[in-house]
Write a protein that holds these residues in place. Structure first.
Motif, PDB file in Angstrom:
ATOM      1  N   GLU A  95     -31.078  20.693   4.902  1.00  0.00           N
ATOM      2  CA  GLU A  95     -31.135  21.566   3.727  1.00  0.00           C
ATOM      3  C   GLU A  95     -29.871  22.422   3.618  1.00  0.00           C
ATOM      4  O   GLU A  95     -29.384  22.717   2.537  1.00  0.00           O
ATOM      5  CB  GLU A  95     -32.354  22.498   3.792  1.00  0.00           C
ATOM      6  N   SER A  96     -29.353  22.796   4.762  1.00  0.00           N
ATOM      7  CA  SER A  96     -28.203  23.697   4.760  1.00  0.00           C
ATOM      8  C   SER A  96     -27.000  23.085   4.062  1.00  0.00           C
ATOM      9  O   SER A  96     -26.288  23.749   3.325  1.00  0.00           O
ATOM     10  CB  SER A  96     -27.812  24.043   6.191  1.00  0.00           C
ATOM     11  N   SER A  97     -26.779  21.798   4.308  1.00  0.00           N
ATOM     12  CA  SER A  97     -25.549  21.210   3.784  1.00  0.00           C
ATOM     13  C   SER A  97     -25.499  21.284   2.258  1.00  0.00           C
ATOM     14  O   SER A  97     -24.434  21.295   1.662  1.00  0.00           O
ATOM     15  CB  SER A  97     -25.386  19.769   4.277  1.00  0.00           C
ATOM     16  N   GLU A 137     -18.666  25.817   5.251  1.00  0.00           N
ATOM     17  CA  GLU A 137     -19.851  24.983   5.425  1.00  0.00           C
ATOM     18  C   GLU A 137     -20.875  25.751   6.255  1.00  0.00           C
ATOM     19  O   GLU A 137     -20.536  26.369   7.266  1.00  0.00           O
ATOM     20  CB  GLU A 137     -19.478  23.663   6.124  1.00  0.00           C
ATOM     21  N   LEU A 138     -22.140  25.679   5.799  1.00  0.00           N
ATOM     22  CA  LEU A 138     -23.178  26.433   6.489  1.00  0.00           C
ATOM     23  C   LEU A 138     -23.679  25.641   7.694  1.00  0.00           C
ATOM     24  O   LEU A 138     -24.664  24.911   7.615  1.00  0.00           O
ATOM     25  CB  LEU A 138     -24.333  26.723   5.518  1.00  0.00           C
ATOM     26  N   ARG A 139     -22.990  25.781   8.812  1.00  0.00           N
ATOM     27  CA  ARG A 139     -23.408  25.094  10.031  1.00  0.00           C
ATOM     28  C   ARG A 139     -22.980  25.920  11.240  1.00  0.00           C
ATOM     29  O   ARG A 139     -22.018  26.681  11.183  1.00  0.00           O
ATOM     30  CB  ARG A 139     -22.844  23.686  10.091  1.00  0.00           C
ATOM     31  N   TYR A 140     -23.732  25.780  12.302  1.00  0.00           N
ATOM     32  CA  TYR A 140     -23.469  26.574  13.501  1.00  0.00           C
ATOM     33  C   TYR A 140     -23.049  25.704  14.678  1.00  0.00           C
ATOM     34  O   TYR A 140     -22.552  26.189  15.674  1.00  0.00           O
ATOM     35  CB  TYR A 140     -24.713  27.395  13.880  1.00  0.00           C
ATOM     36  N   THR A 150     -20.413  23.875  20.116  1.00  0.00           N
ATOM     37  CA  THR A 150     -20.255  25.104  19.325  1.00  0.00           C
ATOM     38  C   THR A 150     -18.957  25.026  18.508  1.00  0.00           C
ATOM     39  O   THR A 150     -18.080  24.198  18.786  1.00  0.00           O
ATOM     40  CB  THR A 150     -20.234  26.347  20.239  1.00  0.00           C
ATOM     41  N   LEU A 151     -18.854  25.885  17.517  1.00  0.00           N
ATOM     42  CA  LEU A 151     -17.732  25.808  16.578  1.00  0.00           C
ATOM     43  C   LEU A 151     -16.802  27.015  16.690  1.00  0.00           C
ATOM     44  O   LEU A 151     -17.240  28.117  17.009  1.00  0.00           O
ATOM     45  CB  LEU A 151     -18.268  25.717  15.138  1.00  0.00           C
TER      46      LEU A 151
END
Lengths: 437, 437
Positions: B3-5, B30-33, B40-41
């Protein structure tokens, strides 16, 4: 005071001490806290030579010099005008002041105002406005060669004193009464290393003993009676005006306990006016708790102050016999002041509003907001006037009252804005339901 | 993440996200963690166009603009370089940072150093270093149009998140595990109005649920895994250098719990070096508690990190499975870092020293000083090197441990610097005797 007078220093200073009652004057560095007539004392500056300007003060905002970075010493010509080199050597500063002025629509709307600023004195190093006065009291103690300082206190004063004493290399001594002491409130004094003496007797006994000991042992007294603490506390008013680009708000509103803070603010603002840095004056409103309202009674009754037995949830203003009442009335007259009172329930409701705006403060601080709300509803403060309220202590000063409020466990308080934790099983749909509520 | 993408924004940004493990890259907003590989990013800035100079940064010290007054946003080109007008509108700032750097001879002498500075991150608005990261996380949340933010936490993170969410007009949601919760630690989250959900299960369960809920409900996650919090935390390093007139100290030392703070500081300092604002690098020392030492074990064993069950009096670093361990090792390599461990007894002894110097900090903060002492005694840090230690939380965050220490009531801790109240009758000679001791 006999032994003390031997310590009087003969140095010329651009200020002197004057009695609030009989106008007797004393040298600026004489070690005394009261006039011979027992009146409290004021520091009177010779402002005729003060060349402070807005531009000079604004320039200091960008300086890395410790005196300039302090939100008290930045205004040093109006605080304790010792020679610059002397202050650079002895000023007991830990970056006090420079606290945030929050412009908050959230709180403003809830209490009927268009514009509201909250100046957060709880963002000082030890968590309360006391640091502003203490840095000056401690600096004077060092200047006149004292090696020990003392106060009677179970709260914010002891915390601030202990920290500034330690920082200055002075011995700090705190007198507290026996009986049920909330040691949590004393945790800072113990941590910062003050010698803490718990005396059989009540708070008045502790207060009497600390004065006697200070006089006989050559120890510097930094309770509210100390006139130099008032000089430091003036800086909160200076900083509010500087924050606002030297535009004078219609009102400055703050809680009233021992009444040193409103005394200081009015004194400082009148000095700024005298030297021409501002050309209008704000009005002043002092808010007391209903259960600790001797100034409210005296001011609105037009007479002398009668001590009472104080009781309020706002412990930092739970004072029945404020030492600075007479000084404070003078400032109220000069600034067309008003004094009002609010209930503990109103204080806690205002606190819930201030906290939930993301700002947060201890209960006494929020008497300010409860008082503004009352004065707006009574038409004393107009909804389109600009109002600056002062928050005096950090939310973390009293976490217990926060939890008890939100768990609806305070007697006589209606926790109508309670925000208690919601318990649930680890069921994802149940959690979704809670979140969507 | 499905859903986040859908919320991913196509806007070009002068940064992108990169995986710490596999180097995969993702757009900046981009909504990702986590990476698809679960690594991790990192936020990777395009520094080639960064025109920041020392002079520009020093000029901002004197500015009254909210972005300049913040000790995070003052460095905005290196933090979250959105257009200036955008930041002016949306930055969720409450004057975080601009904390004091104490030069303390008292502490230095006691731990064998000639020069020691302590940077007090506990002087942030909510009382801990977390505010620096939270202001950035919250600003990003607003920029990408989120209306709710969440975290799992029982301590400083929940306090900071709740305050910044309220200030930003976002809904804050805190997940906590069931069982014996010290509500005192949660008092700030409740006060600032976060919805607090207590879930049947342990902390790991709460953490798993908050991630699932954030993904499915379009809520922004601000736990340590959020890469933008790291960007804000970098500013503590920037500020230390600015405080020191851009002179680089030999060492920066700090406690290690979730390891986000040391990750941030090394990342920021390497960026400052890359754009030429500094031309040497400090060394970095991370101090862990013996009972919560997974990085110490991994670093000195040269291998991967193995989660442990953590136990230490320093609750803010009681973390057995630090989310940023891999990122943090990279910074340690680049800054010739060391990792050491200290006992709870050593932490509390160091705390008694820091507190009694008039500065004060929560236990985890004082692991820093205990660690410096150990590294000096081992000859790793030379006594004439310049050392900056970071204190991460305010003394008032844990008043109970202070009182228990000074009353000698902590099990397994030798309160050898205890400063308990002294009880006495109201006899003036007895009080004199106590004072002269």
């Amino acid at each position: 005071m006999r032994e003390s007078s031997a310590r009087t220093m003969d140095q010329h200073t651009p200020w002197h001490l004057a009695c609030v009652v009989c106008d007797a004057i004393y040298p600026g560095l004489e070690l005394r806290y009261r006039c011979e007539c027992s009146g409290t004392l004021d520091v009177i500056h010779d402002l005729s030579k003060c060349e402070l300007t807005k531009e000079k003060l604004d320039l200091r905002l960008g300086s890395k010099k410790p005196l300039d970075k302090s939100g008290v010493w930045r205004f040093r010509e109006l605080i304790l005008p010792l020679p610059e080199e002397t202050l650079e050597q002895i000023a007991a500063t830990r970056g006090e002041g420079s606290t945030h002025l929050y412009e908050t629509q959230t709180v403003a709307q809830k209490i009927g105002l268009e514009n509201l600023w909250l100046k957060h004195a709880g963002e000082n190093p030890t968590g309360s406005f006391k640091d502003r006065g203490m840095t000056v009291g401690m600096t004077l103690a060092k200047h006149i060669g004292m090696t020990s300082v003392a106060c009677a206190s179970t709260g914010n004063t002891s915390a601030s004193m202990a920290s500034y004493a330690a920082l200055s290399g002075l011995n700090g001594i705190v007198f507290i009464p026996e009986g049920k002491i909330a040691y949590g409130k004393l945790s800072q004094a113990l941590a910062y290393g003050a010698k803490t003496i718990q005396i059989e007797g009540d708070f008045d006994d502790a207060m009497a003993l600390v004065q006697e000991i200070c006089n006989s042992e050559g120890i510097y007294l930094v309770n509210s009676i100390n006139p130099f603490r008032i000089e430091g506390q003036k800086a909160i008013g200076f900083e509010i005006l500087q924050d606002l680009g030297w535009n004078v708000p219609d009102w400055i509103v703050l809680p009233g306990g021992n009444l040193g803070n409103n005394t200081a603010i009015s004194k400082g603002i009148l000095e700024l006016y005298e030297i021409g840095i501002i050309d209008t004056l704000p009005r002043l409103a002092v808010i007391q708790a209903e259960g600790a309202n001797p100034l409210f009674t005296a001011w609105n009754g037009g007479g002398e102050m009668n001590p009472i037995k104080a009781e309020t949830i706002a412990s930092a203003i739970k004072i029945g016999s404020p030492v600075s009442w007479r000084k404070s009335m003078r400032g109220l007259h000069a600034l067309k002041g008003v004094v009002t009172e609010v209930s503990d329930d109103q204080i806690m409701d205002a606190k819930a509003i201030v906290d939930a705006a993301g700002i947060g403060a201890e209960p006494a601080s929020c008497a300010t907001v409860a008082g503004i709300r009352r004065l707006v509803s009574e038409g004393v403060i107009k909804s389109d006037e600009t109002v600056v309220g002062i928050l005096t202590g950090h939310l973390l000063k009293d976490p217990k009252v926060v939890v008890n409020y939100h768990m609806n466990e305070l007697s006589n308080i209606n926790s109508k804005r309670a925000n208690a934790p919601i318990r649930t099983s680890a069921d994802i749909d149940e959690i979704r339901r809670i979140i969507r509520q």
